[in-house]
Design a protein around this motif. Structure first.
Motif, PDB file in Angstrom:
ATOM      1  N   LYS A  33     -15.969 121.496  75.589  1.00  0.00           N
ATOM      2  CA  LYS A  33     -15.223 122.519  76.337  1.00  0.00           C
ATOM      3  C   LYS A  33     -14.557 121.884  77.551  1.00  0.00           C
ATOM      4  O   LYS A  33     -15.046 120.888  78.114  1.00  0.00           O
ATOM      5  CB  LYS A  33     -16.150 123.654  76.772  1.00  0.00           C
ATOM      6  N   GLU A  34     -13.434 122.439  77.951  1.00  0.00           N
ATOM      7  CA  GLU A  34     -12.718 121.933  79.120  1.00  0.00           C
ATOM      8  C   GLU A  34     -13.479 122.298  80.394  1.00  0.00           C
ATOM      9  O   GLU A  34     -14.005 123.402  80.525  1.00  0.00           O
ATOM     10  CB  GLU A  34     -11.305 122.512  79.169  1.00  0.00           C
ATOM     11  N   ASP A  35     -13.526 121.370  81.317  1.00  0.00           N
ATOM     12  CA  ASP A  35     -14.206 121.583  82.597  1.00  0.00           C
ATOM     13  C   ASP A  35     -13.317 121.045  83.701  1.00  0.00           C
ATOM     14  O   ASP A  35     -13.252 119.832  83.929  1.00  0.00           O
ATOM     15  CB  ASP A  35     -15.564 120.881  82.600  1.00  0.00           C
ATOM     16  N   ASP A  36     -12.607 121.946  84.384  1.00  0.00           N
ATOM     17  CA  ASP A  36     -11.680 121.528  85.430  1.00  0.00           C
ATOM     18  C   ASP A  36     -12.386 120.847  86.593  1.00  0.00           C
ATOM     19  O   ASP A  36     -11.799 119.994  87.273  1.00  0.00           O
ATOM     20  CB  ASP A  36     -10.895 122.746  85.954  1.00  0.00           C
ATOM     21  N   ARG A  38     -15.067 118.982  86.274  1.00  0.00           N
ATOM     22  CA  ARG A  38     -15.553 117.672  85.814  1.00  0.00           C
ATOM     23  C   ARG A  38     -14.689 117.192  84.647  1.00  0.00           C
ATOM     24  O   ARG A  38     -15.122 117.166  83.502  1.00  0.00           O
ATOM     25  CB  ARG A  38     -17.021 117.773  85.373  1.00  0.00           C
ATOM     26  N   CYS A  41     -16.030 114.771  82.101  1.00  0.00           N
ATOM     27  CA  CYS A  41     -17.211 115.162  81.332  1.00  0.00           C
ATOM     28  C   CYS A  41     -16.912 115.176  79.832  1.00  0.00           C
ATOM     29  O   CYS A  41     -15.865 115.668  79.400  1.00  0.00           O
ATOM     30  CB  CYS A  41     -17.700 116.535  81.782  1.00  0.00           C
ATOM     31  N   ASP A  71     -26.475 116.540  84.499  1.00  0.00           N
ATOM     32  CA  ASP A  71     -25.693 116.678  83.273  1.00  0.00           C
ATOM     33  C   ASP A  71     -26.649 116.563  82.096  1.00  0.00           C
ATOM     34  O   ASP A  71     -27.076 115.463  81.734  1.00  0.00           O
ATOM     35  CB  ASP A  71     -24.617 115.589  83.204  1.00  0.00           C
TER      36      ASP A  71
END
Length: 270
Positions: A33-36, A38, A41, A71
């Motif tokens: 999934k996208e993580d703005d 991180r 990641c 994490d």
């Protein structure tokens, strides 16, 4: 039929295993999934495939650890790497890998902070069944003649709180809580395994449709197709999903899919 082993492992046998010469070919696809916050990641899911041992596994690091600056993807990746190590060191004189022992040894060797669900699946040369060790809400489905004939049950303490393995007993479950499942398979069956990013966003009937239209695709291509569909559903804010249905029955309010890492492994029995 459900049995308990002395170790605490529960066993569910859904079919008598039959004798035939079987193998399986496998492929996978992963969409973090996208993580703005991180962007570097790589997500919290992990998996492995071992063609030689006719085995594979998936794991999903529990995202709640991020609140403590941890994490949990590190834990799931180490758990799957250690599972592969344990798998390759295991003697298989009995004709099949013991996924329960693999998971136990991998858990013992994994010391990263965090926790994870896990599902390890092996095709047995002895009884020609799938042998599975499963903890939490990762899992698998078996399709025969384009119809789902089995879906593994989930293990959870409550809604969206799955059983999980970790490096500390305070925030995780004992490894012997794993459910051991044995499922008879035959040539032509298709196994679709994944983390909750798949299972929370796709009903078995939706996977059946994809398999019907794309049954001649390679396992890798089929895994990609299924993962893309799960991603589309996860971004849908209005349609019913397995996650929204589970939320309803738990007295929670949620509409649409669930944005999450998505791991799909497809195995074709030949």
């Amino acid at each position: 039929m459900k049995k308990k082993r002395s170790s605490g492992m529960s066993k569910k046998i859904i079919e008598n295993c039959c004798s035939s010469s079987l193998d399986m070919i496998m492929g996978s696809f992963y969409i973090p999934k996208e993580d703005d916050l991180r962007p570097e990641c790589v997500g919290e899911d992990s998996h492995f495939i071992c063609q030689e041992k006719k085995s594979f596994g998936v794991a999903d690091g529990v995202g709640g650890w991020i609140k403590q600056g941890i994490d949990s993807g590190e834990y799931s990746r180490q758990l799957m790497n250690n599972s592969l190590i344990a798998l390759n060191h295991q003697e298989t004189r009995s004709g099949h890998v013991d996924p329960t022992r693999v998971l136990e040894e991998a858990h013992y060797m994994t010391n990263s902070p965090g926790s994870s669900t896990a599902c390890i699946i092996a095709l047995s040369d002895y009884d020609h069944c799938l042998h599975v060790a499963n903890v939490g809400d990762s899992g698998f489905l078996v399709f025969r003649n384009r119809e789902c004939i089995f879906q593994s049950p989930i293990q959870q303490h409550g809604f969206n709180h799955p059983y999980q393995l970790g490096c500390t007993s305070r925030f995780s479950d004992a490894v012997d809580i794993a459910m051991e499942i044995v499922v008879s398979v035959q040539s032509g069956d298709i196994i679709v395994a994944g983390t909750d990013g798949l299972l929370d966003n796709m009903f078995p009937s939706e996977i059946e449709e994809i398999i019907t239209k794309a049954q001649d695709q390679t396992p890798s291509k089929l895994a990609l197709t299924i993962a893309d569909y799960a991603l589309y559903n996860s971004l849908d804010r209005f349609s019913e999903s397995p996650f929204s249905r589970a939320a309803y029955f738990a007295g929670k309010k949620h509409v649409g899919g669930k944005i999450d890492d998505i791991t799909v492994v497809v195995a074709k029995i030949i």
